[in-house]
Design an enzyme around this catalytic site. Sequence first.
Site, PDB file in Angstrom:
ATOM      1  N   GLY A  13     -12.720  38.264 -16.041  1.00  0.00           N
ATOM      2  CA  GLY A  13     -12.767  36.813 -15.933  1.00  0.00           C
ATOM      3  C   GLY A  13     -11.655  36.175 -16.737  1.00  0.00           C
ATOM      4  O   GLY A  13     -11.869  35.197 -17.454  1.00  0.00           O
ATOM      5  N   ILE A  18     -12.111  30.665 -21.401  1.00  0.00           N
ATOM      6  CA  ILE A  18     -12.147  31.594 -22.524  1.00  0.00           C
ATOM      7  C   ILE A  18     -11.381  32.873 -22.202  1.00  0.00           C
ATOM      8  O   ILE A  18     -10.642  33.399 -23.043  1.00  0.00           O
ATOM      9  CB  ILE A  18     -13.611  31.923 -22.889  1.00  0.00           C
ATOM     10  N   SER A 143     -24.015  34.025 -25.251  1.00  0.00           N
ATOM     11  CA  SER A 143     -24.240  32.581 -25.357  1.00  0.00           C
ATOM     12  C   SER A 143     -25.187  32.305 -26.504  1.00  0.00           C
ATOM     13  O   SER A 143     -26.147  33.053 -26.736  1.00  0.00           O
ATOM     14  CB  SER A 143     -24.842  32.026 -24.068  1.00  0.00           C
ATOM     15  N   TYR A 156     -30.296  31.212 -16.986  1.00  0.00           N
ATOM     16  CA  TYR A 156     -29.027  31.482 -17.675  1.00  0.00           C
ATOM     17  C   TYR A 156     -29.304  32.089 -19.050  1.00  0.00           C
ATOM     18  O   TYR A 156     -28.706  33.107 -19.425  1.00  0.00           O
ATOM     19  CB  TYR A 156     -28.228  30.193 -17.816  1.00  0.00           C
ATOM     20  N   LYS A 160     -28.225  35.894 -20.399  1.00  0.00           N
ATOM     21  CA  LYS A 160     -27.398  36.111 -21.586  1.00  0.00           C
ATOM     22  C   LYS A 160     -28.174  36.820 -22.695  1.00  0.00           C
ATOM     23  O   LYS A 160     -27.595  37.581 -23.479  1.00  0.00           O
ATOM     24  CB  LYS A 160     -26.852  34.778 -22.087  1.00  0.00           C
TER      25      LYS A 160
END
Length: 254
Positions: A13, A18, A143, A156, A160
């Site tokens: 990614g 980031i 996260s 989500y 994480k």
Amino acid sequence: MGLLEGKVALVTGGTSGIGRAAALLFAQEGAKVALTGRRAEAGVEVVEEITRSGGEAMFVKADATDIAAAYDVVDQVVSRFGRLDAAFNNAGTAAVGPLTELGEEMWHQLVDGNLKGAFFSLQAQVAQMKRQRRGGSIVFNGSVFAELGIAGISVYSASKGGVAALARAAAVELGPDAIRVNTVNPTVIRTPLTEGGISRNADGSENHPHGEKIPLGRLGEPQDVARVALFLLSDLASYVTGQSIMVDGGQSVN
């Protein structure tokens, strides 16, 4: 000498946000960098920026949820640079909504994008590092919301949280191979993924629904996370493994 001088580092990614910041920083610190993503044009732009600065980089178009692609990425990195020393598994996705309204499609998007992709990327990277018999370091982008209870991001947060648990278990299992595994846990970071949720106050300060009560008084920048990932991947952190490092401006303790 840079903190990653002579090392080969992979950033999943790595085309924006980031991941892009990390790829550029790792190259500045001496690494040969491979980055992945689904947007080839953006990936090539990052490679060109690194090359113009005198570094070495490559881009591999890949979907982080594709198991075969995880192995193909590592094969291509080794074919080009000869080995793999470090990996920042940054690729992921996010979505919000009341838990009673999140259906199976959203579940798979988040769990596959964040947890499945993390696991099989780890598996492929570890297989190569074990063959090399020289250890390695792997960092996941987790996260802060894996630890904090925030309304609207249940799945989500669960995905994480799974990443953080995966990293801890892997750290124990891979310790005898001198492969370190850690997690960086950011709060809201200013990226294309979060920009739409940012609003401005009259005094110019910024708000985000999931960025409240940050003692440092600002949202995070991609470089804030990239620098911590750099530390964890470098030999400065040679005795650090199985840890989840909060990169949240103090949000988790407020």
